[in-house]
Design an enzyme around this catalytic site. Sequence first.
Site, mmCIF file in Angstrom:
data_model
loop_
_atom_site.group_PDB
_atom_site.id
_atom_site.type_symbol
_atom_site.label_atom_id
_atom_site.label_comp_id
_atom_site.label_asym_id
_atom_site.label_seq_id
_atom_site.Cartn_x
_atom_site.Cartn_y
_atom_site.Cartn_z
ATOM 1 C CG HIS A 63 18.816 33.410 -11.793
ATOM 2 N ND1 HIS A 63 17.821 32.499 -12.026
ATOM 3 C CD2 HIS A 63 18.196 34.552 -11.387
ATOM 4 C CE1 HIS A 63 16.640 33.048 -11.761
ATOM 5 N NE2 HIS A 63 16.842 34.297 -11.376
ATOM 6 C CD GLU A 65 21.753 28.428 -11.595
ATOM 7 O OE1 GLU A 65 21.648 29.635 -11.280
ATOM 8 O OE2 GLU A 65 20.920 27.574 -11.247
ATOM 9 C CB CYS A 93 15.148 28.886 -12.595
ATOM 10 S SG CYS A 93 16.016 30.105 -13.597
ATOM 11 C CB CYS A 96 19.689 28.828 -14.895
ATOM 12 S SG CYS A 96 19.830 30.410 -14.047
HETATM 13 ZN ZN ZN Z 1 18.068 30.601 -12.693
#
Ligand code: ZN
Length: 167
Positions: A63, A65, A93, A96
């Site tokens: 992801h 992040e 999410c 993260c």
């Molecule tokens: Zn994430």
Amino acid sequence: MTAQAEETNLHERERAWMDEAINVATTSVRNGGGPFGALVVKDGEVVARANNQVTANLDPTAHAEVNAMRAACKELGTFSLEGCVLITSCEPCPMCLSSALWARVDRIVFAADRDDAAVAGFDDRKFYDLFEKRPQSMWPAQVEHLDLPNRTAPFDAWLAKTDRIDY
Ligand SMILES: [Zn+2]
């Protein structure tokens, strides 16, 4: 500068950083990545920027992040992002968010939220709902406790290690 002027200045710079994160996310789509972008900022400087590379890297944890925090740690030569701000184009999410807590970032700032992500077909809201509302017994992945007598051996070794680096 007065305190108020500094506050306004920071606010404007944050908007500019967020604009950049959103641009990273939009460019990512054009280049075959996911529609997410993130920046790590320290002392007013961007130390890392990254997009979502799940499909490009065959990595479900890639992801924006997480990628940005990994790059920032490499750049800064540390495993702690204390004193850093994570600027992300979308609400992190749960993975993260946890990663940001582990990284000890000071603040997290996001633009689009979990509902916006859900409209685009991403599971952020679904996973938040799992964590916040569903017992683990109802999760799509089973989480089971297998108790062995030596289950704390790694922690015993860790606590006995005098030269350990706590994190
Ligand atoms: Zn994430």
